[in-house]
Design a protein around this motif. Sequence first.
Motif, PDB file in Angstrom:
ATOM      1  N   GLN A  56       0.806  -1.220   0.000  1.00  0.00           N
ATOM      2  CA  GLN A  56       0.000   0.000   0.000  1.00  0.00           C
ATOM      3  C   GLN A  56       0.841   1.274   0.000  1.00  0.00           C
ATOM      4  O   GLN A  56       0.293   2.379   0.015  1.00  0.00           O
ATOM      5  CB  GLN A  56      -0.938   0.008   1.224  1.00  0.00           C
ATOM      6  N   THR A  57       2.163   1.136  -0.013  1.00  0.00           N
ATOM      7  CA  THR A  57       3.012   2.333  -0.003  1.00  0.00           C
ATOM      8  C   THR A  57       3.125   2.945  -1.398  1.00  0.00           C
ATOM      9  O   THR A  57       3.018   2.252  -2.417  1.00  0.00           O
ATOM     10  CB  THR A  57       4.430   2.002   0.510  1.00  0.00           C
ATOM     11  N   ASP A  58       3.387   4.246  -1.445  1.00  0.00           N
ATOM     12  CA  ASP A  58       3.550   4.938  -2.729  1.00  0.00           C
ATOM     13  C   ASP A  58       4.751   4.396  -3.498  1.00  0.00           C
ATOM     14  O   ASP A  58       4.718   4.299  -4.726  1.00  0.00           O
ATOM     15  CB  ASP A  58       3.733   6.442  -2.487  1.00  0.00           C
ATOM     16  N   GLU A  59       5.819   4.049  -2.773  1.00  0.00           N
ATOM     17  CA  GLU A  59       7.030   3.531  -3.411  1.00  0.00           C
ATOM     18  C   GLU A  59       6.719   2.255  -4.202  1.00  0.00           C
ATOM     19  O   GLU A  59       7.090   2.118  -5.368  1.00  0.00           O
ATOM     20  CB  GLU A  59       8.092   3.222  -2.346  1.00  0.00           C
ATOM     21  N   GLN A  81       3.686   1.035  -5.099  1.00  0.00           N
ATOM     22  CA  GLN A  81       2.664   1.240  -6.118  1.00  0.00           C
ATOM     23  C   GLN A  81       3.237   1.943  -7.356  1.00  0.00           C
ATOM     24  O   GLN A  81       2.844   1.636  -8.487  1.00  0.00           O
ATOM     25  CB  GLN A  81       1.493   2.027  -5.537  1.00  0.00           C
ATOM     26  N   GLY A  82       4.164   2.855  -7.126  1.00  0.00           N
ATOM     27  CA  GLY A  82       4.825   3.500  -8.262  1.00  0.00           C
ATOM     28  C   GLY A  82       5.635   2.502  -9.074  1.00  0.00           C
ATOM     29  O   GLY A  82       5.665   2.574 -10.313  1.00  0.00           O
ATOM     30  N   LYS A 125       3.230   0.361 -11.148  1.00  0.00           N
ATOM     31  CA  LYS A 125       2.758   1.153 -12.292  1.00  0.00           C
ATOM     32  C   LYS A 125       3.797   1.181 -13.404  1.00  0.00           C
ATOM     33  O   LYS A 125       3.470   1.056 -14.591  1.00  0.00           O
ATOM     34  CB  LYS A 125       2.426   2.574 -11.838  1.00  0.00           C
ATOM     35  N   ASP A 126       5.069   1.324 -13.027  1.00  0.00           N
ATOM     36  CA  ASP A 126       6.144   1.331 -14.019  1.00  0.00           C
ATOM     37  C   ASP A 126       6.295  -0.042 -14.681  1.00  0.00           C
ATOM     38  O   ASP A 126       6.629  -0.134 -15.874  1.00  0.00           O
ATOM     39  CB  ASP A 126       7.462   1.740 -13.364  1.00  0.00           C
ATOM     40  N   LYS A 161      15.022  -2.090  -6.118  1.00  0.00           N
ATOM     41  CA  LYS A 161      13.820  -1.772  -5.361  1.00  0.00           C
ATOM     42  C   LYS A 161      13.736  -2.625  -4.092  1.00  0.00           C
ATOM     43  O   LYS A 161      13.249  -2.168  -3.051  1.00  0.00           O
ATOM     44  CB  LYS A 161      12.581  -1.978  -6.233  1.00  0.00           C
TER      45      LYS A 161
END
Length: 305
Positions: free
Chosen positions: A85-88, A90-91, A94-95, A131
Amino acid sequence: MAITASMVKELREITGAGMMDCKKALTETDGNLDAAVEYLRMHGQAKAEKKAGRIAAEGLVMTEVKDDKVAAIAEVNSETDFVAQTDEFQGFVKDVVSQAITSKSTDMDGFMAEPWNGDSSKTVKEVQTEKIAVIGENLSIRRFDRIESEGCIVSYIHGVGKIGVLVDADTDVVNDEIRSALRNVAMQIAAMRPKYVSNAEVSDEYKEHEKQILLAQAKEENPEKPDNIIEKMIIGRLNKELKEICLLDQVYVQDSDLTVGKYVEKVAKENNANLSIKRFIRFETGEGIEKKEDDFAAEVAAQLQ
């Protein structure tokens, strides 16, 4: 060479690594920024290998659709739902989907070896490794798929990325009503888990296999009944099972008076369209992965010993 705060800050912005890790990297490389980046990547690899044995069964499914005609879906796993659920994270997912929508690969090995979103200096696998070092959990790009259509593709994401669906339809009319209907079909797929679009896709081998299982069950349940009666029983059971696994034969969840096939016919007639469901893809996060069951009490007790 003296390592300044601004140098640490710059390296951290480039790599996303921790402050102390950045300082150590710069110290080990005598302040050489490029060498420090490589140092962190190398040590990120070591960290990733240590984490690779951990079960990554949480995560997200994401989709991307371009101009109704090209679409991709990907599942990326993490160890915990918190990280998912973190932005890191999820980004990153998406990539990965953006990578998938332009990918020419047909398997994961080829996909992981591709240059990362056009950056020839890194592969997809290397970025995943980096990552892992940044997030501190084992991560896994588990699967992806990509489709092109001459008709219309829609996507649906359920449960904050727990289930993702792509539906590809043959249609000579593409408007908001058609897209909305296909999204309803995608929601049906997410909820009801069909395996096939229609009965025509089900192989004779599958039907025969299921028939033998049903035959054995029926004989065990009804040992006194003659074979001809049992034969009729299993035909009925097989047809019922096929209706459950074939999308177009399923009862439409938003209107139980219709099957999905009849619903699609109804929408086609209302829009004067030639509309049919060609295929679908359904990913569910962690599907088929054996999750680790933690015994919290035992874990606390072990730490107190």
